[in-house]
Write an enzyme that holds these catalytic residues in place. Structure first.
Site, PDB file in Angstrom:
ATOM      1  N   ARG A   1      41.146 -16.748 -19.693  1.00 36.17           N
ATOM      2  CA  ARG A   1      40.662 -18.129 -19.733  1.00 36.17           C
ATOM      3  C   ARG A   1      41.670 -19.156 -19.265  1.00 36.17           C
ATOM      4  O   ARG A   1      41.358 -20.015 -18.435  1.00 36.17           O
ATOM      5  CB  ARG A   1      40.274 -18.529 -21.181  1.00 36.17           C
ATOM      6  CG  ARG A   1      38.886 -18.258 -21.578  1.00 36.17           C
ATOM      7  CD  ARG A   1      38.870 -17.926 -23.054  1.00 36.17           C
ATOM      8  NE  ARG A   1      39.693 -16.751 -23.246  1.00 36.17           N
ATOM      9  CZ  ARG A   1      39.218 -15.521 -23.073  1.00 36.17           C
ATOM     10  NH1 ARG A   1      37.976 -15.328 -22.807  1.00 36.17           N
ATOM     11  NH2 ARG A   1      40.009 -14.464 -23.203  1.00 36.17           N
ATOM     12  N   THR A   2      42.870 -19.115 -19.819  1.00 32.50           N
ATOM     13  CA  THR A   2      43.800 -20.217 -19.558  1.00 32.50           C
ATOM     14  C   THR A   2      44.170 -20.266 -18.078  1.00 32.50           C
ATOM     15  O   THR A   2      44.112 -21.331 -17.445  1.00 32.50           O
ATOM     16  CB  THR A   2      45.061 -20.057 -20.437  1.00 32.50           C
ATOM     17  OG1 THR A   2      44.638 -19.834 -21.780  1.00 32.50           O
ATOM     18  CG2 THR A   2      45.936 -21.295 -20.377  1.00 32.50           C
TER      19      THR A   2
ATOM     20  N   LYS B   1      62.945  -8.143 -11.817  1.00 33.16           N
ATOM     21  CA  LYS B   1      64.280  -7.815 -11.301  1.00 33.16           C
ATOM     22  C   LYS B   1      65.375  -8.518 -12.111  1.00 33.16           C
ATOM     23  O   LYS B   1      66.537  -8.461 -11.756  1.00 33.16           O
ATOM     24  CB  LYS B   1      64.393  -8.262  -9.843  1.00 33.16           C
ATOM     25  CG  LYS B   1      63.371  -7.651  -8.913  1.00 33.16           C
ATOM     26  CD  LYS B   1      63.537  -8.269  -7.518  1.00 33.16           C
ATOM     27  CE  LYS B   1      62.248  -8.202  -6.739  1.00 33.16           C
ATOM     28  NZ  LYS B   1      62.225  -9.173  -5.635  1.00 33.16           N
TER      29      LYS B   1
ATOM     30  N   ARG C   1      52.834 -19.501 -19.008  1.00 33.26           N
ATOM     31  CA  ARG C   1      52.646 -18.722 -20.240  1.00 33.26           C
ATOM     32  C   ARG C   1      53.762 -17.696 -20.313  1.00 33.26           C
ATOM     33  O   ARG C   1      54.088 -17.041 -19.315  1.00 33.26           O
ATOM     34  CB  ARG C   1      51.295 -18.019 -20.253  1.00 33.26           C
ATOM     35  CG  ARG C   1      51.190 -17.027 -21.405  1.00 33.26           C
ATOM     36  CD  ARG C   1      49.815 -16.513 -21.612  1.00 33.26           C
ATOM     37  NE  ARG C   1      48.942 -17.559 -22.126  1.00 33.26           N
ATOM     38  CZ  ARG C   1      47.690 -17.359 -22.529  1.00 33.26           C
ATOM     39  NH1 ARG C   1      47.178 -16.136 -22.480  1.00 33.26           N
ATOM     40  NH2 ARG C   1      46.955 -18.343 -22.985  1.00 33.26           N
TER      41      ARG C   1
ATOM     42  N   HIS D   1      50.125 -23.576 -28.213  1.00 34.62           N
ATOM     43  CA  HIS D   1      49.200 -23.444 -27.084  1.00 34.62           C
ATOM     44  C   HIS D   1      48.508 -24.800 -26.927  1.00 34.62           C
ATOM     45  O   HIS D   1      47.321 -24.957 -27.221  1.00 34.62           O
ATOM     46  CB  HIS D   1      48.197 -22.325 -27.372  1.00 34.62           C
ATOM     47  CG  HIS D   1      47.405 -21.859 -26.181  1.00 34.62           C
ATOM     48  ND1 HIS D   1      47.335 -22.559 -24.987  1.00 34.62           N
ATOM     49  CD2 HIS D   1      46.623 -20.751 -26.016  1.00 34.62           C
ATOM     50  CE1 HIS D   1      46.545 -21.890 -24.146  1.00 34.62           C
ATOM     51  NE2 HIS D   1      46.119 -20.798 -24.735  1.00 34.62           N
TER      52      HIS D   1
END
Ligand code: CP
Length: 307
Positions: A51-52, A80, A101, A129
């Protein structure tokens, strides 16, 4: 330049401005279809999302802008060993705004310190959030018309559920809100939320274990998933995962105008049989999230409304 890392980064008046703009966009999306032409949003997702990430990308496309980014740490140079600080310095050269995120609490804050573009926290570990909160506030305002005077039940994994932490921080600024925190003992809200947010602000709240006992008094029930990815051992998760399952029988205990919200994804905590109940509003929440994120992008980019 402003970032959006925590709901408290915006005053109540600034949040109202975002929600008012979301209303304008929802009423006439075509009017806003070109306001971000030539602008780019980078989505830097070090942790899974449906969703986000997709709603941020849809929001930017709806505004006429473009998107670039990665959807897992493995597909970026984080694999890396590149640091978040170095990554954001690169991304600042490619994009005008970014949504990040990350599984580590505070990673978007670290990024914001090295960034020359606005950084939006799209979820950091078990912490915050804030754009889910924008979505939740916008949904509540659209469906209930106000925040004040509401009794809000927050149910499930209140310890690791970052959406709950952000929503509590945002809502305590409104008058006459009561929280009923429904969880097993082991999944109660973190002590910083109880002591520094709820108690310090003289917020009315109670902590209970029974969903059935809480349901009749609620205006809003906010269900959450038990956050498997934050548990230290699988046995604890398995013991807790079905602590609460909202089904048709339990919905009979609720007010006729109570609304059920959930940030999604759901696992088992809301039975699919509840989806047809008109009080089930979690898919409407998803629709509203795009308008809220469109408004946020416009405000952080300082884009003017079309005439
Ligand atoms: N609500 C939410 O954050 O969903 P995703 O994890 O799918 O982005």
């Amino acid at each position: 330049m402003k970032h959006f890392l925590n709901p408290l980064d915006f005053s109540v008046e600034e949040l109202d401005e975002v929600l008012d703009l979301a209303d304008e966009i929802r009423a006439n999306p075509k009017r806003f279809a070109k306001v971000c032409e030539g602008k780019k949003l980078a989505t830097l997702f070090y942790e899974p999302s449906t969703r986000t990430r997709l709603s941020f990308e849809a929001a930017m496309m709806n505004l006429g802008g473009n998107v670039l980014g990665f959807s897992s740490a493995d597909s970026s140079s984080a694999a890396k060993g590149e640091s978040v600080s170095d990554t954001i310095r690169m991304v600042s050269c490619y994009a005008d705004i970014c949504a990040m995120r990350h599984p580590k609490e505070g990673a978007p804050l670290v990024a914001s310190m090295k960034s020359s573009i606005p950084v939006i926290n799209a979820g950091d570990g078990g912490h915050q959030h804030p754009t889910q909160t924008l979505t939740d506030l916008y949904t509540i305002r659209c469906l209930k018309g106000k925040f004040s005077g509401m009794t809000i039940g927050l149910c499930g994994d209140l310890k690791f559920g970052r959406t709950v932490h952000s929503l509590i921080e945002a809502l305590i600024r409104y008058e006459d809100i009561k929280f009923v925190l429904i969880s097993p003992e082991e999944l109660r809200v973190p002590s910083y939320i109880r002591d520094e947010v709820l108690k310090q602000n003289n917020q009315q709240f109670e902590e209970v274990e029974s969903l059935e006992e809480a349901l009749p008094k609620l205006d809003i029930l906010y269900m959450t998933r038990v956050q498997r990815e934050r548990f230290f051992n699988e046995d604890d998760y398995l013991r807790m995962k079905d602590s609460y399952i909202l089904d048709k029988e339990k919905m009979k205990l609720a007010k006729s105008d109570m609304i059920v919200l959930h940030p999604l994804p759901r696992v088992n905590e809301i039975s699919v049989e509840v989806d047809d109940d008109e009080r089930a509003c979690y898919f409407k929440q998803v629709e509203f999230s795009v308008y809220a994120r469109m408004a946020l992008i416009m405000i952080l980019l300082g884009v003017d409304k079309p005439c």
